[in-house]
Design an enzyme around this catalytic site. Structure first.
Site, PDB file in Angstrom:
ATOM      1  N   GLU A  90       5.275  -6.024   5.581  1.00 19.85           N
ATOM      2  CA  GLU A  90       4.920  -7.287   4.922  1.00 19.85           C
ATOM      3  C   GLU A  90       6.078  -8.271   5.082  1.00 19.85           C
ATOM      4  OE1 GLU A  90       6.496  -8.390   2.046  1.00 19.85           O
ATOM      5  OE2 GLU A  90       7.749  -6.617   1.767  1.00 19.85           O
ATOM      6  N   LYS A 108      10.806  -5.720  11.137  1.00 15.38           N
ATOM      7  CA  LYS A 108      10.849  -6.087   9.715  1.00 15.38           C
ATOM      8  C   LYS A 108      12.295  -6.141   9.215  1.00 15.38           C
ATOM      9  CE  LYS A 108       9.968  -6.366   5.329  1.00 15.38           C
ATOM     10  NZ  LYS A 108       9.664  -7.612   4.677  1.00 15.38           N
ATOM     11  N   CYS A 150      14.511  -7.138  -0.930  1.00 18.04           N
ATOM     12  CA  CYS A 150      14.490  -6.794   0.498  1.00 18.04           C
ATOM     13  C   CYS A 150      15.770  -7.055   1.274  1.00 18.04           C
ATOM     14  CB  CYS A 150      13.350  -7.537   1.192  1.00 18.04           C
ATOM     15  SG  CYS A 150      11.762  -6.825   0.789  1.00 18.04           S
TER      16      CYS A 150
END
Length: 465
Positions: free
Chosen positions: A163, A222, A278
């Site tokens: 994501e 990512k 993150c």
């Protein structure tokens, strides 16, 4: 490629909740079930009052209002949802390890492994398993070997679908994604699985924005995307320290370099440092992976991004202490903001936690106001650091609901989150409330220096002398 009729998502957090809500909203013919063993969290997702949802995101409650209990369900019946689903998303927490090998850097995959074992135990029909959590490279391989060695003769296809949501704009990021990344095996069945997942996103996104890669490239992309973004923030923050010493203004420097089409203007806002679940985690992960392959220089290079971010938070706290005549003991300091950024109630790795911790060590008395973060969360964040006892944290730090009243007899205000409402406050009234000289430390650069000085404040803004 058979049509998908049921999707299950394991993990009802900041990724699972919003992502599945948008999929349910855009794919009315698919039944979407979000499951979690945390009953309290599922109850919050099912709360009649949509202001009590566990995740605050602009636009989210409106979507949930139209889809919940039609084709979007939140449940603790994990096994039932796994058994019925064609596609299973794994969206559980992958925190940085706090113990053992890789402590402080590697991702802790125990929740992922428990998930995989559970899927293997329950599944009776072929499944597509999608890793949605932020994971280190090669996790798909681990999931695959667990599923293939313990299953009931079921065929599993493992996909990586990282994501790229930014908190505070997650719904919009899902609806208008720059790109969707789907990594999987280059076998015929792997290709079919990638096309099946792609077909879901094609309900609302143009096909050219859906990129298919091999699993490793998808997983690494990512980590690298977040590392590059965080690197930009640390780069401009390193320059903000130089600006403060040289009479340059970091906003003018940012604007000047942002006009360069090769550099671009995004992620060049200097601040008290980046937070969130993150950036730090993914960079530490990258550092750990590089070290584990013996790539020492690569690891050192990326680790520096984190070191600079920690320095920026420490510098902000030290500036408050030195400006307040080198002592904050017994002084009332008001924090505006605790979330790591505006429009979210997430506080993970928020700069406010570390600035508060440094000031509490100096015996400051802190009063916190944040429009969306609960008192419970704020104390939990401080207690987690184990710097002092929970009783001490509650004695020295208070959480309030009235931001203007909070400033009565305060020595200083520190702005730690860029909530829009802070710009609209009656700063003349706040100035009257405070002890003089009245200090304001703008860690998010949201207020105008000239205006604040004209009102009588001693005003300090990151990146300006």
């Amino acid at each position: 490629m058979k049509n998908t009729t049921k999707i299950c998502c394991i993990g009802a957090g900041y990724v699972g909740g919003p992502t599945m809500s948008v999929i349910a909203n855009q794919c009315p013919e698919i039944q979407v079930t979000v499951v979690d063993i945390n009953e309290n969290r599922i109850n919050q997702w099912n709360d009649e009052d949509l202001d009590n949802l566990p995740v605050y995101e602009p636009g989210l409650k409106e979507i949930i209002a139209t889809t919940r209990n039609k084709n979007l369900f939140f449940s603790t019946e994990v096994d039932k949802a796994i058994e019925e689903a064609d596609i299973i998303f794994i969206s559980v927490n992958t925190p940085t390890k706090t113990y053992g090998k890789g402590k402080g850097q590697a991702a802790d995959l125990k929740y992922i492994e428990l998930c995989a074992r559970n899927i293997a135990k329950v599944a009776k029909t072929d499944k597509i398993v999608v890793e949605k959590s932020t994971l280190p490279v090669r996790t798909a391989g681990a999931i695959k070997s667990i599923l293939e060695n313990t299953g009931n003769g079921v065929n599993f296809e493992i996909l990586s679908n990282p994501e790229f949501l930014a908190e505070g704009t997650a719904v919009d990021d899902l609806m208008n994604a720059d790109r969707v990344l789907i990594g999987g095996d280059d076998t015929p069945s792997g290709q079919r699985a990638k096309d099946t997942l792609s077909a879901i996103y094609e309900h609302w996104l143009p096909k050219e924005r859906i990129l298919q890669t091999n699993v490793w490239s998808s997983e690494l992309s990512k980590l690298v995307a977040n590392a590059f973004l965080a690197q930009r923030v640390s780069s401009i923050n390193s320059i903000s320290a130089l600006c403060e010493r040289t009479d340059a203004n970091v906003a003018e420097v940012s604007r000047a370099i942002g006009y360069d089409s090769r550099i671009g203007s995004k992620f060049l806002n200097s601040s008290v440092g980046f937070g969130g679940s993150c950036f730090q985690k993914d960079i530490l992960n990258l550092v750990y992976i590089a070290r584990s392959f013996g790539l020492q220089e690569v690891a050192d290079y990326w680790e520096q991004v984190i070191i600079m971010n920690d320095y920026q938070k420490r510098r902000f706290a030290e500036n408050i202490i030195s400006t307040l005549y080198n002592t904050v003991s017994g002084k009332k300091i008001v924090f505006y903001g605790w979330a790591f950024k505006k429009d979210t109630n997430d506080t993970r790795e928020s700069a406010a936690i570390y600035v508060a911790d440094a000031l509490l060590e100096e015996r400051a008395e802190i009063v916190v106001y944040d429009p969306k973060v609960s008192e419970k969360t704020i104390y939990a964040d401080l207690d987690y650091l184990n710097t002092r006892s929970p009783e001490e944290n509650r004695r020295l730090l208070k959480v309030v609901k009235e931001p203007i009243k909070a400033t009565e007899d305060a020595h200083a205000i520190a702005i730690l989150t860029e909530w829009d409402e802070f710009k609209t406050y009656d700063w003349d009234k706040i100035h009257n409330n405070m002890l003089k000289p009245a200090f304001v430390f703008d860690g998010r650069r949201i207020l105008d220096s000239e205006t604040m000085k004209a009102k009588g404040f001693e005003f300090y803004k990151i990146g300006q002398s």
